[in-house]
Design a protein around this motif. Structure first.
Motif, mmCIF file in Angstrom:
data_model
loop_
_atom_site.group_PDB
_atom_site.id
_atom_site.type_symbol
_atom_site.label_atom_id
_atom_site.label_comp_id
_atom_site.label_asym_id
_atom_site.label_seq_id
_atom_site.Cartn_x
_atom_site.Cartn_y
_atom_site.Cartn_z
ATOM 1 N N GLU A 125 0.831 -1.214 0.000
ATOM 2 C CA GLU A 125 0.000 0.000 0.000
ATOM 3 C C GLU A 125 0.861 1.258 0.000
ATOM 4 O OE1 GLU A 125 -3.059 0.239 2.965
ATOM 5 O OE2 GLU A 125 -3.370 -1.937 2.963
ATOM 6 N N LYS A 126 1.894 1.277 0.849
ATOM 7 C CA LYS A 126 2.753 2.455 0.948
ATOM 8 C C LYS A 126 3.599 2.642 -0.313
ATOM 9 C CE LYS A 126 2.656 4.788 3.897
ATOM 10 N NZ LYS A 126 1.700 5.883 4.192
ATOM 11 N N GLU A 161 2.734 1.769 -3.343
ATOM 12 C CA GLU A 161 1.836 2.277 -4.390
ATOM 13 C C GLU A 161 1.480 3.736 -4.129
ATOM 14 O OE1 GLU A 161 -1.384 -0.528 -4.645
ATOM 15 O OE2 GLU A 161 -0.183 -1.924 -5.842
ATOM 16 N N GLU A 162 1.283 4.074 -2.876
ATOM 17 C CA GLU A 162 0.960 5.458 -2.516
ATOM 18 C C GLU A 162 2.097 6.411 -2.896
ATOM 19 O OE1 GLU A 162 0.887 7.754 1.713
ATOM 20 O OE2 GLU A 162 -0.386 5.970 1.601
#
Length: 221
Positions: free
Chosen positions: A191-192, A194-195
């Motif tokens: 998630e991080k 991709e963020e």
């Protein structure tokens, strides 16, 4: 070309679950969940958050805590074969963990030796558990609150020209992932990445990790 160097997380990476979270869920000290949420949201540093969570636990529960965490921990599929693969390929494999010595070392014992194992340390001598952080941030770390500072360890160990491979799953791996030549990620770290637009390869087990690294050997990372 020099061999890459692997820096592998422990909790939630080598093990299926995060052992610190497992301890907190089992013994459930009041207030631990809000501290955990603050860590993940980066409202408090990892170092301060982990230290605070453990101060919520009395040292008198030492034996119960150690017994529980060692009994519940499960090693992720393919890890033993991955360690053997790294040894066969003569690739240095470091375990770099925000976890605590009383479970990291016993759970790794049958798989080693490793190039090195880095983690935090527990002190049970007071009324509540105190966590010591022997691997602190160097002057170049932009966080200055990592606890076990993975980027600092990588800078210390990585020889000139060598490429770094970071394997991890959570917020404790993010700063290292920002500086890695190859990131192999799962769960919250994905998630991080991709963020923030960081390149990564996803994995579910260590057979995946072995395949990813094997495909990259001989190819510029």
């Amino acid at each position: 070309m020099s061999k890459p160097v692997i820096f592998c997380d422990f909790d939630g990476t080598v093990t299926n679950n995060d052992n610190i979270i497992a301890i907190m869920k089992k013994f459930n000290p009041p207030g631990w969940e809000s501290v955990k949420d603050d860590i993940l949201a980066q409202r408090v540093s990892i170092k301060d958050g982990v230290a605070k969570m453990f101060t919520l636990l009395p040292s008198s529960k030492k034996d119960d805590i150690i017994s529980y965490v060692l009994e519940q921990a499960q090693i992720r599929d393919g890890f033993s074969e991955f360690v053997a693969y790294a040894k066969k390929q003569d690739i240095a494999l470091y375990i770099v963990s925000g976890g605590i010595d009383f479970f990291v070392y016993p759970l790794l014992e049958s798989f080693g030796p490793f190039a090195g194992v880095y983690c935090n340390e527990a002190d049970f001598s007071g009324e509540t558990i105190n966590i010591n952080f022997p691997h602190r941030c160097d002057d170049e770390c932009t966080s200055q609150g990592c606890g076990c500072c993975k980027p600092s360890i990588i800078r210390e160990l990585l020889e000139n020209g060598a490429k770094s491979i970071v394997i991890g799953d959570s917020i404790t791996d993010l700063e290292a992932a920002k500086r890695a030549d190859l990131v192999i990620a799962r769960d919250f770290l994905i998630e991080k990445c991709e963020e923030l637009g960081l390149s990564y390869e996803p994995f579910e087990n260590f057979r995946d990790v072995t395949s990813i690294i094997d495909a990259r050997l001989g190819v510029k990372l």
